[in-house]
Design a protein around this motif. Structure first.
Motif, mmCIF file in Angstrom:
data_model
loop_
_atom_site.group_PDB
_atom_site.id
_atom_site.type_symbol
_atom_site.label_atom_id
_atom_site.label_comp_id
_atom_site.label_asym_id
_atom_site.label_seq_id
_atom_site.Cartn_x
_atom_site.Cartn_y
_atom_site.Cartn_z
ATOM 1 N N SER A 95 9.008 -15.321 -5.406
ATOM 2 C CA SER A 95 8.520 -14.328 -5.275
ATOM 3 C C SER A 95 7.650 -13.403 -6.470
ATOM 4 C CB SER A 95 9.705 -13.384 -4.382
ATOM 5 O OG SER A 95 10.649 -12.904 -5.675
ATOM 6 N N GLY A 96 7.303 -12.747 -6.600
ATOM 7 C CA GLY A 96 6.907 -11.870 -8.269
ATOM 8 C C GLY A 96 5.698 -10.740 -8.029
ATOM 9 N N ALA A 97 5.088 -9.939 -8.511
ATOM 10 C CA ALA A 97 4.837 -9.458 -8.751
ATOM 11 C C ALA A 97 2.452 -9.283 -8.570
ATOM 12 C CB ALA A 97 4.554 -8.144 -9.600
ATOM 13 N N TYR A 98 1.660 -8.746 -7.611
ATOM 14 C CA TYR A 98 0.563 -9.115 -8.016
ATOM 15 C C TYR A 98 -0.211 -7.504 -7.689
ATOM 16 C CZ TYR A 98 -0.179 -6.728 -2.624
ATOM 17 O OH TYR A 98 -0.288 -5.928 -2.103
ATOM 18 N N MET A 99 -1.684 -7.871 -8.479
ATOM 19 C CA MET A 99 -2.921 -6.701 -8.025
ATOM 20 C C MET A 99 -4.019 -7.246 -8.339
ATOM 21 S SD MET A 99 -3.706 -3.893 -11.564
ATOM 22 C CE MET A 99 -4.463 -3.239 -11.350
ATOM 23 N N ALA A 100 -4.385 -6.542 -7.344
ATOM 24 C CA ALA A 100 -5.749 -6.553 -6.119
ATOM 25 C C ALA A 100 -6.372 -5.632 -6.731
ATOM 26 C CB ALA A 100 -5.323 -6.921 -4.832
ATOM 27 N N ALA A 101 -7.774 -6.449 -6.588
ATOM 28 C CA ALA A 101 -9.089 -5.633 -7.130
ATOM 29 C C ALA A 101 -9.820 -5.315 -6.142
ATOM 30 C CB ALA A 101 -9.591 -4.957 -8.314
ATOM 31 N N TRP A 102 -10.223 -4.134 -5.223
ATOM 32 C CA TRP A 102 -10.923 -3.911 -4.234
ATOM 33 C C TRP A 102 -12.666 -3.779 -4.198
ATOM 34 C CZ3 TRP A 102 -9.525 -5.687 1.472
ATOM 35 C CH2 TRP A 102 -8.542 -6.379 1.003
ATOM 36 N N ARG A 103 -13.560 -4.040 -4.244
ATOM 37 C CA ARG A 103 -14.635 -3.537 -3.624
ATOM 38 C C ARG A 103 -15.238 -2.984 -2.410
ATOM 39 N NH1 ARG A 103 -19.371 -6.653 -5.771
ATOM 40 N NH2 ARG A 103 -18.066 -8.061 -7.184
ATOM 41 N N LYS A 104 -16.064 -2.498 -2.333
ATOM 42 C CA LYS A 104 -16.719 -1.768 -0.802
ATOM 43 C C LYS A 104 -17.704 -2.584 -1.124
ATOM 44 C CE LYS A 104 -16.364 1.783 2.353
ATOM 45 N NZ LYS A 104 -15.927 3.580 2.426
ATOM 46 N N VAL A 105 -17.750 -3.085 -0.421
ATOM 47 C CA VAL A 105 -19.592 -3.738 0.416
ATOM 48 C C VAL A 105 -19.577 -3.536 1.740
ATOM 49 C CG1 VAL A 105 -20.365 -5.566 0.515
ATOM 50 C CG2 VAL A 105 -18.479 -5.393 -1.457
ATOM 51 N N THR A 106 -20.964 -3.327 1.963
ATOM 52 C CA THR A 106 -21.447 -3.106 3.239
ATOM 53 C C THR A 106 -20.478 -2.394 3.911
ATOM 54 O OG1 THR A 106 -21.044 -4.743 4.024
ATOM 55 C CG2 THR A 106 -23.417 -4.518 2.845
ATOM 56 N N GLY A 107 -19.784 -1.039 3.335
ATOM 57 C CA GLY A 107 -18.773 0.248 4.521
ATOM 58 C C GLY A 107 -17.081 -0.872 4.963
ATOM 59 N N GLN A 108 -16.918 -2.241 4.181
ATOM 60 C CA GLN A 108 -16.193 -3.149 4.777
ATOM 61 C C GLN A 108 -15.348 -2.786 2.956
ATOM 62 O OE1 GLN A 108 -13.468 -2.739 6.026
ATOM 63 N NE2 GLN A 108 -14.564 -3.945 8.398
ATOM 64 N N TRP A 109 -14.216 -2.530 3.113
ATOM 65 C CA TRP A 109 -13.567 -2.646 1.785
ATOM 66 C C TRP A 109 -13.219 -4.698 1.215
ATOM 67 C CZ3 TRP A 109 -12.944 -0.261 -2.165
ATOM 68 C CH2 TRP A 109 -12.440 1.243 -2.268
ATOM 69 N N ALA A 110 -13.804 -4.966 0.399
ATOM 70 C CA ALA A 110 -13.331 -6.643 0.296
ATOM 71 C C ALA A 110 -12.755 -6.974 -1.040
ATOM 72 C CB ALA A 110 -14.257 -7.335 0.218
ATOM 73 N N ILE A 111 -11.737 -8.615 -1.129
ATOM 74 C CA ILE A 111 -11.106 -8.412 -2.703
ATOM 75 C C ILE A 111 -12.019 -8.753 -3.251
ATOM 76 C CG2 ILE A 111 -9.307 -9.559 -3.322
ATOM 77 C CD1 ILE A 111 -7.853 -10.070 -1.033
ATOM 78 N N SER A 113 -10.572 -9.564 -7.143
ATOM 79 C CA SER A 113 -10.045 -10.321 -8.062
ATOM 80 C C SER A 113 -8.766 -10.401 -7.611
ATOM 81 C CB SER A 113 -10.292 -9.619 -9.396
ATOM 82 O OG SER A 113 -10.127 -8.707 -9.579
ATOM 83 N N GLU A 114 -7.899 -11.057 -8.091
ATOM 84 C CA GLU A 114 -6.018 -11.024 -7.764
ATOM 85 C C GLU A 114 -5.657 -11.432 -8.499
ATOM 86 O OE1 GLU A 114 -5.205 -10.766 -2.990
ATOM 87 O OE2 GLU A 114 -6.415 -12.293 -3.583
ATOM 88 N N LEU A 115 -4.421 -10.683 -9.347
ATOM 89 C CA LEU A 115 -3.801 -11.807 -10.005
ATOM 90 C C LEU A 115 -1.925 -11.956 -9.391
ATOM 91 C CD1 LEU A 115 -2.637 -12.852 -13.066
ATOM 92 C CD2 LEU A 115 -2.438 -9.888 -13.239
ATOM 93 N N PHE A 116 -1.698 -12.939 -9.450
ATOM 94 C CA PHE A 116 0.016 -13.708 -8.869
ATOM 95 C C PHE A 116 0.399 -13.470 -9.693
ATOM 96 C CE2 PHE A 116 -2.993 -13.717 -4.721
ATOM 97 C CZ PHE A 116 -2.454 -13.353 -3.776
ATOM 98 N N VAL A 117 2.045 -13.116 -10.181
ATOM 99 C CA VAL A 117 2.166 -13.667 -10.863
ATOM 100 C C VAL A 117 3.961 -13.695 -10.400
ATOM 101 C CG1 VAL A 117 3.923 -13.369 -13.348
ATOM 102 C CG2 VAL A 117 1.359 -11.871 -12.971
ATOM 103 N N THR A 118 4.394 -15.458 -10.407
ATOM 104 C CA THR A 118 5.538 -15.466 -9.980
ATOM 105 C C THR A 118 7.191 -15.692 -11.218
ATOM 106 O OG1 THR A 118 4.662 -17.784 -8.969
ATOM 107 C CG2 THR A 118 6.829 -17.836 -9.499
ATOM 108 N N LEU A 119 7.239 -14.969 -10.607
ATOM 109 C CA LEU A 119 8.919 -13.876 -11.244
ATOM 110 C C LEU A 119 10.159 -14.529 -10.632
ATOM 111 C CD1 LEU A 119 7.677 -10.306 -11.396
ATOM 112 C CD2 LEU A 119 7.382 -11.967 -13.016
ATOM 113 N N VAL A 120 10.308 -15.606 -9.630
ATOM 114 C CA VAL A 120 11.170 -16.141 -9.097
ATOM 115 C C VAL A 120 11.194 -17.050 -8.239
ATOM 116 C CG1 VAL A 120 12.812 -15.876 -7.124
ATOM 117 C CG2 VAL A 120 12.738 -13.610 -8.628
ATOM 118 N N HIS A 121 11.773 -18.310 -8.839
ATOM 119 C CA HIS A 121 11.118 -19.747 -8.292
ATOM 120 C C HIS A 121 12.226 -20.552 -6.964
ATOM 121 C CE1 HIS A 121 7.765 -20.412 -10.911
ATOM 122 N NE2 HIS A 121 8.786 -19.825 -11.850
ATOM 123 N N SER A 122 12.314 -20.834 -6.239
ATOM 124 C CA SER A 122 13.365 -21.359 -5.653
ATOM 125 C C SER A 122 14.031 -23.036 -6.001
ATOM 126 C CB SER A 122 12.892 -22.029 -3.807
ATOM 127 O OG SER A 122 11.722 -22.434 -4.225
#
Length: 122
Positions: A95-111, A113-122
């Motif tokens: 598990s971990g934390a994430y952030m995503a940047a969304w942009r509205k394109v032709t009336g619909q939200w699309a990603i 960029s995304e950044l994922f950071v793993t904080l807990v490993h199994s």
């Protein structure tokens, strides 16, 4: 009327469902063509097609366990055309934390960029 924040949260729920169903090709419309994704271990994936192929490769792995992204905040820019989503992700004991940047394109939200950071490993 649906707020942009609600629309983004709904699209995130749908991406979670598509990941659980291992439907990589159906994830394509959720990304702008030149999207960027930084994986939990710091790897970089450039472009929507490469991101979708990375999902497809994961889905083919034996024992793949779906992961879920849970938004904590969604903030809009002052013009209402971009948004920042942040939250937690979990799956298969990792598990971990994430952030995503969304942009509205032709009336619909699309990603864009995304950044994922793993904080807990199994």
């Amino acid at each position: 009327m649906t707020t942009p924040e609600d629309a983004i949260r709904a699209r995130r729920r749908l991406t979670n469902k598509l990941i659980a169903a291992k439907e990589a090709s159906r994830l394509r419309p959720f990304f702008v063509a030149d999207a960027r994704l930084i994986t939990g271990d710091g790897g970089l994936i450039l472009g929507a097609d490469a991101i979708v192929e990375a999902f497809a490769a994961q889905f083919r792995e034996p024992g793949f366990v779906a992961y879920v992204r849970t938004p904590e905040t969604v903030e809009l820019d002052q013009d209402g055309g971009r948004a920042a989503e942040s939250g937690r992700w979990t799956g298969g004991g990792t598990s971990g934390a994430y952030m995503a940047a969304w942009r509205k394109v032709t009336g619909q939200w699309a990603i864009e960029s995304e950044l994922f950071v793993t904080l807990v490993h199994s």
